[in-house]
Write a protein that holds these residues in place. Structure first.
Motif, mmCIF file in Angstrom:
data_model
loop_
_atom_site.group_PDB
_atom_site.id
_atom_site.type_symbol
_atom_site.label_atom_id
_atom_site.label_comp_id
_atom_site.label_asym_id
_atom_site.label_seq_id
_atom_site.Cartn_x
_atom_site.Cartn_y
_atom_site.Cartn_z
ATOM 1 N N GLY A 192 -16.790 -1.217 3.698
ATOM 2 C CA GLY A 192 -16.192 0.077 3.369
ATOM 3 C C GLY A 192 -14.694 0.056 3.299
ATOM 4 N N PHE A 193 -14.096 -1.101 3.611
ATOM 5 C CA PHE A 193 -12.629 -1.196 3.606
ATOM 6 C C PHE A 193 -12.213 -2.147 2.504
ATOM 7 C CE2 PHE A 193 -8.506 -2.620 5.502
ATOM 8 C CZ PHE A 193 -7.881 -1.374 5.448
ATOM 9 N N GLY A 194 -11.453 -1.639 1.531
ATOM 10 C CA GLY A 194 -11.138 -2.399 0.327
ATOM 11 C C GLY A 194 -10.322 -3.664 0.570
ATOM 12 N N LEU A 195 -9.318 -3.610 1.456
ATOM 13 C CA LEU A 195 -8.428 -4.738 1.665
ATOM 14 C C LEU A 195 -9.111 -5.807 2.517
ATOM 15 C CD1 LEU A 195 -5.516 -5.570 0.956
ATOM 16 C CD2 LEU A 195 -4.802 -4.618 3.154
ATOM 17 N N LYS A 196 -9.203 -7.011 1.990
ATOM 18 C CA LYS A 196 -9.915 -8.094 2.679
ATOM 19 C C LYS A 196 -9.001 -8.934 3.571
ATOM 20 C CE LYS A 196 -13.693 -6.991 0.582
ATOM 21 N NZ LYS A 196 -14.791 -6.299 1.323
ATOM 22 N N SER A 197 -7.710 -9.005 3.217
ATOM 23 C CA SER A 197 -6.755 -9.789 3.996
ATOM 24 C C SER A 197 -5.339 -9.360 3.649
ATOM 25 C CB SER A 197 -6.930 -11.291 3.733
ATOM 26 O OG SER A 197 -6.572 -11.601 2.398
ATOM 27 N N ALA A 198 -4.416 -9.785 4.472
ATOM 28 C CA ALA A 198 -2.995 -9.535 4.209
ATOM 29 C C ALA A 198 -2.250 -10.850 4.405
ATOM 30 C CB ALA A 198 -2.454 -8.475 5.161
ATOM 31 N N GLN A 199 -1.379 -11.173 3.475
ATOM 32 C CA GLN A 199 -0.634 -12.425 3.553
ATOM 33 C C GLN A 199 0.850 -12.154 3.437
ATOM 34 O OE1 GLN A 199 -2.477 -15.731 1.771
ATOM 35 N NE2 GLN A 199 -0.623 -16.989 1.639
ATOM 36 N N PHE A 200 1.635 -12.843 4.300
ATOM 37 C CA PHE A 200 3.085 -12.677 4.322
ATOM 38 C C PHE A 200 3.731 -14.059 4.290
ATOM 39 C CE2 PHE A 200 0.836 -9.682 7.043
ATOM 40 C CZ PHE A 200 1.143 -8.460 6.448
ATOM 41 N N SER A 201 4.884 -14.135 3.662
ATOM 42 C CA SER A 201 5.580 -15.426 3.600
ATOM 43 C C SER A 201 7.085 -15.205 3.707
ATOM 44 C CB SER A 201 5.244 -16.166 2.299
ATOM 45 O OG SER A 201 5.649 -15.412 1.170
ATOM 46 N N TRP A 202 7.757 -16.196 4.266
ATOM 47 C CA TRP A 202 9.207 -16.174 4.407
ATOM 48 C C TRP A 202 9.733 -17.496 3.855
ATOM 49 C CZ3 TRP A 202 5.646 -14.585 7.879
ATOM 50 C CH2 TRP A 202 5.745 -13.270 8.364
ATOM 51 N N SER A 203 10.692 -17.429 2.931
ATOM 52 C CA SER A 203 11.273 -18.651 2.371
ATOM 53 C C SER A 203 12.081 -19.391 3.428
ATOM 54 C CB SER A 203 12.160 -18.324 1.169
ATOM 55 O OG SER A 203 13.195 -17.420 1.547
ATOM 56 N N GLU A 204 12.613 -18.629 4.384
ATOM 57 C CA GLU A 204 13.273 -19.209 5.554
ATOM 58 C C GLU A 204 12.915 -18.355 6.764
ATOM 59 O OE1 GLU A 204 17.400 -20.792 5.379
ATOM 60 O OE2 GLU A 204 17.784 -19.460 7.091
ATOM 61 N N VAL A 205 12.497 -18.998 7.829
ATOM 62 C CA VAL A 205 12.068 -18.266 9.022
ATOM 63 C C VAL A 205 13.240 -17.475 9.597
ATOM 64 C CG1 VAL A 205 11.106 -18.512 11.336
ATOM 65 C CG2 VAL A 205 10.389 -20.063 9.530
ATOM 66 N N PRO A 206 13.051 -16.202 9.942
ATOM 67 C CA PRO A 206 14.121 -15.443 10.616
ATOM 68 C C PRO A 206 14.422 -16.067 11.983
ATOM 69 C CG PRO A 206 12.344 -14.008 9.832
ATOM 70 C CD PRO A 206 11.842 -15.406 9.715
ATOM 71 N N HIS A 207 15.579 -15.712 12.549
ATOM 72 C CA HIS A 207 15.900 -16.207 13.891
ATOM 73 C C HIS A 207 16.176 -15.018 14.818
ATOM 74 C CE1 HIS A 207 20.229 -15.485 13.151
ATOM 75 N NE2 HIS A 207 20.017 -16.022 11.953
ATOM 76 N N VAL A 208 16.420 -15.310 16.082
ATOM 77 C CA VAL A 208 16.475 -14.251 17.103
ATOM 78 C C VAL A 208 17.533 -13.189 16.841
ATOM 79 C CG1 VAL A 208 15.474 -15.587 18.983
ATOM 80 C CG2 VAL A 208 17.920 -15.749 18.537
ATOM 81 N N ASN A 209 18.605 -13.534 16.141
ATOM 82 C CA ASN A 209 19.656 -12.545 15.871
ATOM 83 C C ASN A 209 19.468 -11.826 14.544
ATOM 84 O OD1 ASN A 209 21.220 -12.741 18.269
ATOM 85 N ND2 ASN A 209 22.048 -14.693 17.561
ATOM 86 N N SER A 210 18.327 -12.064 13.879
ATOM 87 C CA SER A 210 18.010 -11.322 12.653
ATOM 88 C C SER A 210 17.465 -9.941 13.029
ATOM 89 C CB SER A 210 16.958 -12.077 11.838
ATOM 90 O OG SER A 210 17.349 -13.382 11.545
ATOM 91 N N ASP A 211 17.452 -9.040 12.058
ATOM 92 C CA ASP A 211 16.817 -7.730 12.252
ATOM 93 C C ASP A 211 15.321 -7.924 11.991
ATOM 94 O OD1 ASP A 211 15.926 -5.141 12.329
ATOM 95 O OD2 ASP A 211 17.451 -4.339 10.976
ATOM 96 N N LEU A 212 14.592 -8.279 13.040
ATOM 97 C CA LEU A 212 13.181 -8.654 12.866
ATOM 98 C C LEU A 212 12.296 -7.497 12.426
ATOM 99 C CD1 LEU A 212 12.626 -11.087 15.883
ATOM 100 C CD2 LEU A 212 13.278 -11.617 13.528
ATOM 101 N N GLU A 213 12.680 -6.281 12.748
ATOM 102 C CA GLU A 213 11.874 -5.130 12.328
ATOM 103 C C GLU A 213 11.802 -5.050 10.806
ATOM 104 O OE1 GLU A 213 11.550 -0.265 12.960
ATOM 105 O OE2 GLU A 213 13.275 -1.372 13.752
ATOM 106 N N GLN A 214 12.916 -5.401 10.149
ATOM 107 C CA GLN A 214 12.973 -5.292 8.693
ATOM 108 C C GLN A 214 12.192 -6.394 7.981
ATOM 109 O OE1 GLN A 214 14.362 -2.625 7.177
ATOM 110 N NE2 GLN A 214 14.679 -1.885 9.278
ATOM 111 N N VAL A 215 11.931 -7.498 8.671
ATOM 112 C CA VAL A 215 11.243 -8.615 8.009
ATOM 113 C C VAL A 215 9.851 -8.857 8.600
ATOM 114 C CG1 VAL A 215 13.351 -9.778 7.279
ATOM 115 C CG2 VAL A 215 12.423 -10.254 9.554
ATOM 116 N N ALA A 216 9.384 -7.960 9.450
ATOM 117 C CA ALA A 216 8.036 -8.090 10.009
ATOM 118 C C ALA A 216 6.993 -7.736 8.952
ATOM 119 C CB ALA A 216 7.885 -7.187 11.226
ATOM 120 N N GLY A 217 5.817 -8.342 9.061
ATOM 121 C CA GLY A 217 4.722 -8.022 8.151
ATOM 122 C C GLY A 217 3.808 -6.981 8.772
ATOM 123 N N LEU A 218 3.430 -5.949 8.015
ATOM 124 C CA LEU A 218 2.547 -4.886 8.497
ATOM 125 C C LEU A 218 1.151 -5.044 7.884
ATOM 126 C CD1 LEU A 218 4.923 -1.770 8.297
ATOM 127 C CD2 LEU A 218 4.428 -3.205 10.278
#
Length: 247
Positions: A192-218
């Motif tokens: 009953g739920f259309g979406l089967k999976s979610a995929q996220f990718s980063w060309s470069e991994v964020p680091h601890v001083n990045s704004d992680l909220e803006q680059v998080a996957g939902l």
């Protein structure tokens, strides 16, 4: 007439020089053994460039394999400072201000645990529902580089979606790790739920001083499906796979 009397100490100096000329100044067996021991210490204290390189390669191999020995090496590494907790936005941490050692902070305050490798079809489970903020965090070492990843839920960010966040502990680690991808799927697919999976990718991994909220996957909270077939009806779980591009 000038006196032929030698200046004070001259006779003793002359005697020493005369004794050396006759061989009387040679060191005895005790002096020779002390000198030999000193030479051995000097040789043992000399470390060649090859030995240094071999030690570094050995440590990197141990870290790459994980386990207690790898943990000991990583724990002994210099503390990594950051401006603030990188997950403060996620709701589980109330600490403000700079962090003196981000690894220690993640382990003690966020209850991150060390893993030997990235998750492949790993199940993240909960039995307490999603009334408040939740997070599951792990630390892993990839090719000698420290990486953190966390699955969580923050109702103040979204009441319908959970999040996945990945980040390196150092900026140079982020550059060295390169591209990284995350795939999230329900443990039990729902017709009953259309979406089967979610995929996220980063060309470069964020680091601890990045704004992680803006680059998080939902991804939808509905991905946390029941485990009735596994005999755990009170639990809900989501399946996560993280892949790093091989360097």
């Amino acid at each position: 007439q000038g006196s032929s009397r030698p200046f004070p100490g001259a006779s003793s100096a002359h005697a020493v020089a005369h004794a050396r000329a006759r061989g009387g100044g040679r060191r005895g067996p005790r002096n020779d053994s002390m000198a030999e021991a000193k030479r051995k210490r000097d040789v043992e204290a000399t470390v060649t460039g090859k030995e240094i390189l071999d030690t570094i390669v050995k440590k990197m191999k141990i870290v790459g394999e994980g386990g207690p020995a790898a943990e000991a090496i990583m724990t002994s590494a210099p503390a990594v400072r950051c401006r603030k907790c990188p997950l403060r936005w996620a709701g589980a941490c109330k600490r403000s201000g700079p962090i003196g050692d981000i690894r220690a902070h993640l382990e003690s305050d966020h209850k991150f645990v060390v893993r030997k490798k990235l998750p492949v079809k790993k199940h993240f489970c909960t039995s307490s529902g999603f009334e408040g903020a939740r997070e599951w965090g792990h630390l892993v070492t990839i090719r000698g580089r420290a990486l953190a990843y966390v699955i969580g839920f923050q109702p103040s960010v979204s009441k319908t979606h959970a999040f996945v966040s990945v980040f390196a502990l150092r900026p140079d680690d982020a550059q060295a790790l390169g591209p990284l991808s995350v795939r999230v799927t329900p443990v039990v697919p729902s017709d009953g739920f259309g979406l089967k999976s979610a995929q996220f990718s980063w060309s470069e991994v964020p680091h601890v001083n990045s704004d992680l909220e803006q680059v998080a996957g939902l991804f939808p909270v509905k991905f946390f499906s029941g485990r009735l077939a596994e005999g755990k009806p009170h639990e809900r779980a989501v399946e996560v796979t993280i892949q790093a591009e091989q360097g």
